[in-house]
Design a protein around this motif. Structure first.
Motif, short mmCIF file in Angstrom:
data_model
loop_
_atom_site.label_atom_id
_atom_site.label_comp_id
_atom_site.label_asym_id
_atom_site.label_seq_id
_atom_site.Cartn_x
_atom_site.Cartn_y
_atom_site.Cartn_z
N GLY A 193 3.58 12.65 1.00
CA GLY A 193 2.83 12.21 -0.17
C GLY A 193 2.98 13.20 -1.30
O GLY A 193 3.52 14.30 -1.13
N TYR B 222 -0.81 10.29 4.80
CA TYR B 222 -0.43 10.30 3.39
C TYR B 222 -1.42 11.15 2.59
O TYR B 222 -2.63 10.88 2.59
N GLY C 207 6.42 7.74 -1.76
CA GLY C 207 5.77 6.48 -2.09
C GLY C 207 6.69 5.56 -2.88
O GLY C 207 6.82 4.37 -2.57
N GLY D 255 -4.74 8.67 3.24
CA GLY D 255 -4.57 7.42 3.97
C GLY D 255 -3.62 7.61 5.12
O GLY D 255 -2.96 8.66 5.24
N THR D 256 -3.53 6.62 5.98
CA THR D 256 -2.60 6.69 7.10
C THR D 256 -1.82 5.39 7.20
O THR D 256 -2.24 4.36 6.68
N ALA D 257 -0.70 5.46 7.89
CA ALA D 257 0.09 4.27 8.22
C ALA D 257 0.57 4.43 9.65
O ALA D 257 0.71 5.55 10.15
N LYS E 66 0.84 -1.19 0.00
CA LYS E 66 0.00 0.00 0.00
C LYS E 66 0.87 1.24 0.00
O LYS E 66 1.92 1.29 0.66
N ASP E 67 0.45 2.27 -0.72
CA ASP E 67 1.26 3.49 -0.81
C ASP E 67 1.49 4.12 0.55
O ASP E 67 2.56 4.64 0.84
N THR E 68 0.49 4.05 1.43
CA THR E 68 0.64 4.65 2.76
C THR E 68 1.69 3.90 3.58
O THR E 68 2.55 4.51 4.23
N THR E 69 1.64 2.57 3.56
CA THR E 69 2.61 1.78 4.32
C THR E 69 4.01 1.95 3.75
O THR E 69 5.00 2.06 4.49
N GLY F 210 -4.98 1.40 7.52
CA GLY F 210 -4.93 2.82 7.20
C GLY F 210 -6.00 3.33 6.26
O GLY F 210 -5.90 4.46 5.78
#
Length: 399
Positions: A333, A207, A375, A213-215, A182-185, A231
């Motif tokens: 981001g 993010y 990312g 989103g969040t991580a 995932k882009d956030t992770t 997230g």
């Protein structure tokens, strides 16, 4: 245990920058001198570390400094954004050797995967990198993902992407192993690899892309969740009186905090004529850039729109930080740099006002150290992280 100890030593050398002697590694890791000697000999034989001269610090033999051989392993990171695809080639330290961006083609998955493969090949050729040293490709994509099958399932703004087998398709096209994240992770992993904060700490990564989103990082590791889809915050309500969301609720993050939502608010406020021909990612990106430029030029009405977005975002962040009790908040981001000045001025005050622990401590808020490529850099670091970073889970024994 042996693999874990090797990862601990390698990570300690990597984070030291200039390198460490074997005696310093014993002190830093708590491992025995014999264990450090055996592992560093193996890492030297494999070319992952190298000797970097000798130093004399007192009586006895000079100490040999061991440092990371950053060129010994490489990885490729790809960030698939509905508007722009970013590609980076990283060395073992996480430093960017080469980068490029490409406009994301129309939503046909086959065209996008072909464009990815072509851009990756061009990146390698332009850098002159030895393909044999490339450990693999990491791809950061919007979720949700089916990690077991390596598929991307109906991500926002990629409307034709229904269970696309991105991992296997890109691996077949390029000849490299591919890891999806995932882009956030991935962004949180990039912050871990390139940041200077303690590796055992915790933080919430927020993010800011086409979607929000969040991580979460706890004890120095990115939390992935049972399905690797942690997230997903798009349908958390941050403004009960806000616009109606497709989920049936009002004021969700998706329709209040995202760039498209902010652009639409600016259009309703008369800052822009509502004359966009489409709401695709590229047109939203362009108009959001124009809005931020007006803020930078001193347009009070444009600044009010972004300020309201910051207030709504603070509701999301404070809800999560109050629940998770993390050390700090990091934002990043592809849209972050455009709002960084205003958000970093407003968010700390807003979060402090909403903090459940304000009487005990402050909650630091900062922007990512990686920049807009977080990312893609994170995706490449995920590949390196799988091999090189120590994980406590590696110590769990099966029955």
């Amino acid at each position: 245990m042996g693999d874990f100890n090797q990862s601990v030593i390698l990570e300690t050398i990597r984070r030291s920058g200039e390198g460490l002697s074997r005696i310093e590694l014993v002190d830093a890791t708590g491992l025995s001198a014999q264990t450090v000697t055996n592992i560093t000999r193996r890492l030297l034989d494999d070319g992952i570390i190298e000797e970097a001269g000798r130093t004399i610090t007192g009586p006895g033999k000079p100490r040999t400094t061991l440092r990371l051989n950053a060129d010994s392993r490489l990885s490729i990171g790809v960030h698939l954004d509905p508007a722009v695809m970013t590609f980076v080639l990283l060395d073992l330290s996480g430093s960017v050797i080469e980068r490029t961006t490409k406009r994301t083609p129309a939503n046909d998955p086959r065209r996008i995967i072909m464009a990815m493969s072509k851009a990756i090949d061009e990146l390698i050729v332009r850098s002159g990198a030895d393909r044999e040293r490339i450990a693999g490709i990491g791809v950061a994509t919007p979720g949700p993902l089916d990690s077991a099958r390596g598929t991307v399932i109906d991500p926002p703004k990629l409307h034709t992407w229904h269970r696309v087998p991105l991992r296997d398709s890109l691996a077949e096209a390029t000849g490299f192993p591919v890891t999806l994240e995932k882009d956030t992770t991935a962004a949180a992993v990039a912050e871990l690899w390139t940041g200077s904060s303690p590796t055992h700490g915790s933080f919430l990564f927020v993010y800011l892309g086409i979607g929000i989103g969040t991580a979460l990082v706890l004890n120095g590791e990115a939390v992935q969740g049972s399905s690797r889809n942690v997230g997903e915050v798009g349908h958390i309500i941050v403004d009960p009186d806000g616009p109606l969301c497709g989920c049936g609720k009002r004021g969700c993050v998706e329709v209040v905090c995202t760039p498209q939502a902010i652009v639409e608010r600016a259009e309703r406020a008369g800052i822009f004529a509502d004359d966009r021909e489409s709401s695709d990612a590229a047109s939203v990106d362009e108009r959001f850039t124009q809005l931020c430029a007006r803020v930078a030029a001193g347009d009070a009405d444009a600044a009010a729109v972004l300020d309201q977005a910051a207030q709504h975002l603070s509701v999301l962040i404070s809800g999560m930080t109050n629940m998770l009790d993390v050390d700090r908040v990091v934002l990043g981001g592809p849209f972050w740099s455009r709002v960084e000045e205003l958000y970093l001025r407003r968010l700390p005050e807003l979060l402090d006002h909403q903090s459940a622990t304000r009487a005990v401590r402050e909650l630091p808020v900062s922007g990512t150290v990686v920049g807009d490529d977080v990312g893609a850099v994170g995706a490449g670091c995920v590949v390196l992280d799988e091999v090189l970073s120590p994980r406590a889970s590696a110590l769990f024994l099966g029955h």
